[in-house]
Design a protein around this motif. Structure first.
Motif, mmCIF file in Angstrom:
data_model
loop_
_atom_site.group_PDB
_atom_site.id
_atom_site.type_symbol
_atom_site.label_atom_id
_atom_site.label_comp_id
_atom_site.label_asym_id
_atom_site.label_seq_id
_atom_site.Cartn_x
_atom_site.Cartn_y
_atom_site.Cartn_z
ATOM 1 N N ASN A 146 6.914 -10.831 -5.990
ATOM 2 C CA ASN A 146 7.490 -9.468 -6.260
ATOM 3 C C ASN A 146 6.818 -8.778 -5.057
ATOM 4 O OD1 ASN A 146 9.643 -9.991 -7.499
ATOM 5 N ND2 ASN A 146 9.153 -9.380 -9.878
ATOM 6 N N ASN A 177 3.327 -6.376 -0.597
ATOM 7 C CA ASN A 177 3.553 -6.078 0.870
ATOM 8 C C ASN A 177 3.602 -4.869 1.196
ATOM 9 O OD1 ASN A 177 3.798 -8.763 1.441
ATOM 10 N ND2 ASN A 177 5.798 -9.321 0.687
ATOM 11 N N GLN A 178 4.696 -4.194 0.007
ATOM 12 C CA GLN A 178 4.898 -2.852 0.383
ATOM 13 C C GLN A 178 3.158 -1.587 1.215
ATOM 14 O OE1 GLN A 178 7.355 -0.843 -2.894
ATOM 15 N NE2 GLN A 178 6.465 1.020 -2.821
ATOM 16 N N ILE A 210 2.792 -2.471 4.201
ATOM 17 C CA ILE A 210 3.822 -1.529 5.127
ATOM 18 C C ILE A 210 3.334 -0.136 5.783
ATOM 19 C CG2 ILE A 210 6.466 -0.463 4.718
ATOM 20 C CD1 ILE A 210 7.646 -2.592 3.699
ATOM 21 N N ILE A 264 4.979 11.065 6.384
ATOM 22 C CA ILE A 264 5.400 10.534 6.198
ATOM 23 C C ILE A 264 4.599 8.861 5.732
ATOM 24 C CG2 ILE A 264 7.354 8.651 7.029
ATOM 25 C CD1 ILE A 264 8.308 11.578 6.030
ATOM 26 N N TYR A 266 4.465 6.833 1.934
ATOM 27 C CA TYR A 266 4.098 5.608 2.043
ATOM 28 C C TYR A 266 2.854 5.235 1.197
ATOM 29 C CZ TYR A 266 8.838 4.525 3.587
ATOM 30 O OH TYR A 266 10.588 4.381 4.187
ATOM 31 N N ILE A 305 3.837 6.060 -2.400
ATOM 32 C CA ILE A 305 4.571 5.456 -2.618
ATOM 33 C C ILE A 305 3.767 3.743 -3.546
ATOM 34 C CG2 ILE A 305 6.748 3.974 -2.029
ATOM 35 C CD1 ILE A 305 7.666 6.137 -0.550
ATOM 36 N N ASP A 348 4.080 3.215 -6.988
ATOM 37 C CA ASP A 348 4.828 1.180 -7.330
ATOM 38 C C ASP A 348 4.160 0.704 -8.198
ATOM 39 O OD1 ASP A 348 7.112 0.618 -8.275
ATOM 40 O OD2 ASP A 348 6.690 -0.603 -6.348
ATOM 41 N N PHE A 380 12.233 8.954 9.935
ATOM 42 C CA PHE A 380 11.151 7.640 10.190
ATOM 43 C C PHE A 380 12.305 6.524 10.057
ATOM 44 C CE2 PHE A 380 10.874 7.908 5.922
ATOM 45 C CZ PHE A 380 11.492 9.467 5.096
ATOM 46 N N THR A 381 12.933 7.146 10.054
ATOM 47 C CA THR A 381 13.865 5.375 9.913
ATOM 48 C C THR A 381 13.137 4.554 10.347
ATOM 49 O OG1 THR A 381 15.614 6.408 8.646
ATOM 50 C CG2 THR A 381 15.474 3.984 8.954
ATOM 51 N N VAL A 414 10.193 3.090 9.508
ATOM 52 C CA VAL A 414 9.233 1.856 9.144
ATOM 53 C C VAL A 414 10.654 0.700 8.701
ATOM 54 C CG1 VAL A 414 9.868 2.267 6.450
ATOM 55 C CG2 VAL A 414 9.639 4.338 6.980
ATOM 56 N N GLU A 415 11.953 0.317 9.592
ATOM 57 C CA GLU A 415 12.278 -0.838 9.916
ATOM 58 C C GLU A 415 11.221 -1.964 10.346
ATOM 59 O OE1 GLU A 415 15.073 -2.068 8.571
ATOM 60 O OE2 GLU A 415 15.712 0.448 8.189
ATOM 61 N N LYS A 445 8.341 -3.231 8.460
ATOM 62 C CA LYS A 445 9.208 -3.522 7.467
ATOM 63 C C LYS A 445 9.213 -4.813 7.558
ATOM 64 C CE LYS A 445 12.390 -2.720 5.258
ATOM 65 N NZ LYS A 445 13.014 -1.851 4.388
ATOM 66 N N ILE A 493 5.692 -7.546 8.491
ATOM 67 C CA ILE A 493 4.298 -7.785 7.923
ATOM 68 C C ILE A 493 3.768 -9.482 7.323
ATOM 69 C CG2 ILE A 493 4.411 -6.062 6.570
ATOM 70 C CD1 ILE A 493 6.244 -7.214 5.252
#
Lengths: 499, 534
Positions: free
Chosen positions: A278, A338-339, A342, A408, A412, A415, A419, A483-484, A487-488, A491, A494
């Motif tokens: 995951n 992975n998060q 990122i 930002i 992240y 986050i 998480d 920031f889209t 982040v894209e 992502k 990676i």
């Protein structure tokens, strides 16, 4: 290795070839051009842009190059590598632009050829560091980076401080790379291989000697920790950052650090991870990297921030602040997911703009007043409001307050931490940002809250410099609110070749 | 009128003004001032329009459909990898009976603060640019319904405030400014962690039926939206909701400021220029209590029930301790600053009662304290501008020299004491009505009434020392109010008197929301006992 494998691999190192060619071109051009040394600036920029073109095509690649044995190579070309190569090139691009107007560089114009040749050597080394998947290549590329940077740190030879920086850098560097080499030899002794993929394969067997492996891992980490200036391997950082020409300091603080981080990510993710669940990486039982990274990250950020509180020299302050930022990124690394990865990518991209920006402003101001001491900055925010406000934006972003991009980046990381339920680390990190506020605001206090003593200083920002400054300020502001795309992008970048 | 984004307009108009000001040459000081006044004036008119079209019947709080002037569009839309989920952030604005009074208060106070900034002499351009940035931040906090957006506005205010205190403040301005900044940031970083925790615990159902994590505050209020394993989800037996509530509460409490986090306030107030003190006391302090009512209470209702007694206790401490501190001060401005601490205690006490009287009292007290304290600080500013001292004992007999000015301050003083017929009385009595009717906090409520007595004590004593008695020789040249000062004081005085005589004007506005909040808090107990751990 057969010759045909060598030739087959060449397409994978196009950017590196361009960089090597640029290096040669600069050395030759330096010999030919005797009067207009400024041309070298443009040649260097052209080299960077050409290399950047070929880095773009690596985003879609996933391949091994220079297979030494079996089908695993000395080099891996993957999108994460491409991301960081792009980062290094962007940083170089800005640093070259800074070099146009840096007093320190212009005063030793005769050395411009060496300056750029060495910089290209360093970038080349970083590129190999970024894609190296064999410990021998790791070591060699790190040495290439280090040797170039030792010389660059002392290139202007203007002051004792300069030479001191160079020598200190050399001594620390030599010791830590020696230690790292020892670690590599231990790993080779245990596994019989220097290829990270093969090491991973061998470590999966239960009968590895864990004590020696732990020792070896730590020794290798010493070398990497030195590059990313993680505590307790950071002692060189403040002295070198303070003594080196400011363009080099800026470059070291972003590019060198990012190359070191890729190495860390690759070293751990390729050699020590069993599988991914995951998005969370399951460590092999061999070495408990999670705890090691956790402790070092706490140590690094706390030490960096608290030491920065007492600094009166801005370069030194930014040096400690860069240590603290390495700590934040190590925190994201400690998540081992992975998060987290990122988050590191996003943070680095943003860190590039805000940190280079801060150094650029310091350079422009110290060009004029000839000092980087904070007390000499009193009231200068009013001398050039544009410069002052830009500096404020960079510092606020470094603190991590919205609506700037620094927020930002931190968001992240948080986050990823929340998480993964790593609450202790997140609490320590937020407290660290509160501490960092104090020393960043201290700069603003001197710039805006204090009155200048003596005659008012004229600070004019020339048009090209204003453009460069805007190129740094605008991303910091825009990425804070939208920031889209970043982040894209992160992502999609990676993918680390492996399992 | 239907589709006009009136909340975005009122929020971002100051940013527009700020950009305009940045292009005005530095020398055009008058133009800059009038431009700012125009912006805040338009905001005031816009607020009037909002009031005109506001539907009194709609409650808001936990039902997005009953919010008004809603604006919503997707701001951040990051398509998902499975393990990261889709990150989607809405730009979601809307107001209900809880935020509407705050919007009106902010519009009124910023307009008056602009007038009061007229005699700023140092770097006018920077001052008004920062002032307008602050203005945007304040409105943004009160109108945003998305936690992420709320947080950005919340933090946006810090930097302009730091500079406004730090550059245009008094002698110890550097210390006061950084203290304010660090205290508030300390609180808000924990808010950030709670925000992320809530994000990973709350889902929102999209139109196509898929569920995504959300920052939507309204969605966080419905237990149905919580995930099974989220760290702040009540379904998770090992949840950290209690810790999160306390962390969030501390973040807001620092802003109120609640004892023991209040020490930044006297410093900030004493050093800040008058207009900034007015904004600080009039609007910024309300953000703390507003945040608690908007986020802490409805998102963590079951924890709120558990901890209501402690909130009441801290309210009481604020009331008594603030009053005692005020009594000991010799600086006029510090007295008013500590009186704010004391008066914000009533808000805490009122909201801890969790009944409609308590909530009405709390919200009304937020509004009334905003106007009354603004007037008190303006009073300090007027005398300080003339005499350049704030020592209470330096004065005496000012009433003889400046009778009209003294008349206005008398009104403010009496309103602060809670004299019937003035607005402060209504809200304080509602607070006590609410808290007294709850058996568990009855004793606290009774002890808190001491605060009224103490309040009367320090207020009247201060009044006597400054305005009554014999006029000192050196003050017999002080002129009475100027036209600009009338313009600042008269509107506030009118509001204070009007709401004293006819409080229903404000009470009706928030009535539906107060009822919605009360119902929600009472039903939540039942709701959350169903989901398990209560």
């Amino acid at each position: 290795m057969e010759l045909k494998y060598l030739f087959n691999s060449l397409p994978y190192i196009k950017p590196e070839l361009i960089l090597a060619a640029s290096l040669v071109i600069i050395v030759v051009a330096d010999l030919i051009i005797t009067k207009k040394k400024e041309l070298l600036h443009y040649i260097a920029l052209a080299g960077i842009i050409a290399a950047g073109y070929f880095v773009l095509e690596q985003f879609s690649m996933n391949a091994f190059a220079f297979s030494s044995s079996g089908n695993k190579g000395m080099l891996t070309v993957d999108s994460m590598g491409a991301f960081f190569k792009g980062l290094v090139l962007t940083a170089s691009f800005f640093v070259f632009l800074f070099s146009f107007s840096s007093n320190e560089i212009n005063e030793s114009r005769s050395k411009l050829g060496e300056y750029y040749a060495l910089l290209f050597g360093m970038i080349l080394g970083m590129f190999f560091m970024i894609s190296a998947s064999d410990l021998i290549l790791v070591y060699v590329s790190m040495e290439l980076v280090s040797l170039s940077s030792y010389v660059l740190a002392g290139i202007t030879k203007q002051s004792l401080r300069n030479s001191e920086a160079s020598l200190k850098y050399l001594i620390y560097g030599a010791v830590s790379s020696g230690i790292m080499l020892f670690g590599i030899s231990l790993i080779f002794g245990i596994t019989g291989s220097t290829n990270l993929y093969e090491i991973n394969y061998i470590l999966r067997s239960p009968e590895t000697n864990r004590v020696i492996l732990l020792l070896a891992g730590l020794l290798v980490f010493t070398g990497i920790g030195y590059k990313i200036s993680a505590a307790p391997f950071h002692f060189w950082t403040p002295d070198v950052y303070e003594g080196a020409p400011i363009t080099i300091t800026a470059f070291l603080s972003v590019a060198s650090k990012s190359a070191g981080f890729v190495l860390l990510i690759r070293f751990i993710k390729v050699a020590f991870i069993q599988n991914s669940l995951n998005g969370y990486w399951q460590l092999l039982p061999a070495v408990d990297w999670k705890t090691i990274l956790l402790v070092l990250s706490i140590l690094t950020m706390t030490l960096g921030n608290f030491a920065a509180l007492w600094q009166d020299n801005l370069k030194r302050m930014l040096a400690y602040s860069s240590i603290a930022h390495a700590g934040y990124m190590l925190a994201a690394m400690a998540v081992l997911s992975n998060q987290g990865l990122i988050a590191i990518l996003i943070y680095f991209a943003i860190y590039l703009f805000m940190n280079l920006g801060a150094f650029f402003v310091v350079m422009l101001i110290s060009n004029k007043i000839g000092s980087e001491e904070i007390d000499n900055f009193d009231g200068l925010g009013y001398a050039s409001p544009f410069l002052g406000v830009s500096f404020a934006i960079f510092l606020v972003s470094l603190t991590g307050l919205p609506p700037t991009a620094g927020f930002i980046g931190k968001l992240y990381i948080f986050i990823a931490l929340v998480d993964a339920k790593m609450f202790l680390l997140s609490v320590i990190m937020v407290l660290n940002s509160v501490v960092s506020l104090y020393y960043y605001m201290r700069v603003l206090k001197h710039l805006f809250l204090r009155k200048a003593e003596g005659a008012p200083i004229e600070l004019k920002v020339s048009f090209p410099n204003a453009v460069v400054l805007l190129m740094l300020v605008i991303p910091v502001l825009v990425l804070g609110l939208y920031f889209t795309p970043l982040v894209e992008f992160a992502k999609n970048s990676i993918s680390v070749l492996g399992f | 009128m239907e589709n006009f984004p009136i909340l975005s307009f009122i929020t971002f108009l100051p940013i527009l003004g700020m950009i305009l000001i940045l292009f005005v040459p530095k020398k055009q000081e008058i133009l800059i001032k009038w431009l700012t006044l125009l912006v805040t004036g338009v905001q005031l008119v816009t607020a009037g329009f909002i009031w005109r079209y506001y539907n009194y019947a709609l409650g808001g709080i936990n039902n997005l459909n009953t919010f008004q002037f809603i604006e919503r569009f997707r701001w951040i839309d990051i398509s998902g990898l499975t393990w990261l989920g889709n990150v989607k952030v809405d730009y979601l604005l809307g107001i209900d009976g809880l935020s509407a009074p705050m919007v009106f208060l902010t519009a009124l106070i910023t307009f008056i603060a602009t007038l009061s900034s007229w005699n700023i002499s140092k770097s006018i351009k920077g001052y008004f640019a920062l002032f307008l940035l602050l203005d945007t931040g304040m409105f943004g906090v009160f109108v945003s319904l998305d936690f992420f957006l709320f947080y950005i506005f919340w933090e946006l205010m810090l930097l302009p405030m730091y500079f406004l205190i730090g550059i245009w403040g008094g002698v110890r301005r550097e210390y006061a400014a950084i203290k304010f900044f660090i205290y508030t940031l300390f609180g808000s970083v924990f808010m950030l962690l709670v925000m992320i925790g809530l994000y990973f615990s709350t889902t929102e159902t999209l139109a196509n039926g898929s569920k995504i994590f959300t920052f939507n505050i309204i969605a966080m209020m419905d237990p149905k939206n919580f995930t099974a394993t989220g760290i702040l989800s009540p379904f998770n037996p090992n949840n950290l909701r209690l810790v999160a509530f306390i962390a969030l509460f501390v973040g807001f409490a620092i802003k109120i400021p609640m004892f023991p986090f209040h020490t930044w306030l006297p410093d900030a107030h004493v050093e800040a220029p008058t207009a900034i003190s007015v904004i600080l006391a009039g609007v910024l302090l309300k953000m703390g209590t507003y945040g608690i009512l908007r986020i802490s209470y409805p998102v963590f209702p079951e924890i709120t029930h558990q901890l209501a007694w402690y909130i009441a206790l801290f309210g009481m401490i604020n009331i008594i301790y603030g009053a005692l501190c005020a009594m000991a001060q010799k600086d006029y401005k510090k007295i008013i600053a500590y009186s704010s601490v004391s008066h914000m205690g009533y808000v805490l006490l009122g909201m801890s009662a969790l009944n409609s009287a308590g909530f009405s009292g709390a919200i009304l007290q937020m509004f009334n304290h905003g106007t009354i304290t603004a007037m008190l600080f303006l009073g300090v500013g007027v005398i300080y501008d003339r005499a350049h001292t704030r020592g209470v004992d330096d004065f005496g007999g000012i009433a003889n020299q400046m009778p009209i000015y003294t008349g206005f301050t008398t009104l403010a003083f009496f309103a602060a004491i809670g004299l019937p017929g003035l607005s402060g009385f209504v809200s304080e009595s509602f607070v006590f009505l609410g808290s007294f009717s709850v058996p568990s906090i009855r004793v606290i409520s009774i002890v808190s009434t001491l605060g009224i007595l103490l309040g009367a004590g320090y207020m009247l004593w201060t009044f006597q020392r400054i305005y009554l008695g014999e006029l000192k020789e050196k003050w017999n040249k002080l002129p009475d109010l100027s036209f600009r000062e009338y313009a600042m004081l008269v509107p506030l005085a009118l509001v204070i008197v009007a709401l004293g005589i006819y409080p229903s004007a404000m009470l009706n506005l928030m009535n539906s929301s107060v009822n919605a909040l009360t119902d929600f808090m009472n039903n939540a107990q039942k709701l959350y006992s169903l989901v398990g751990k209560y």
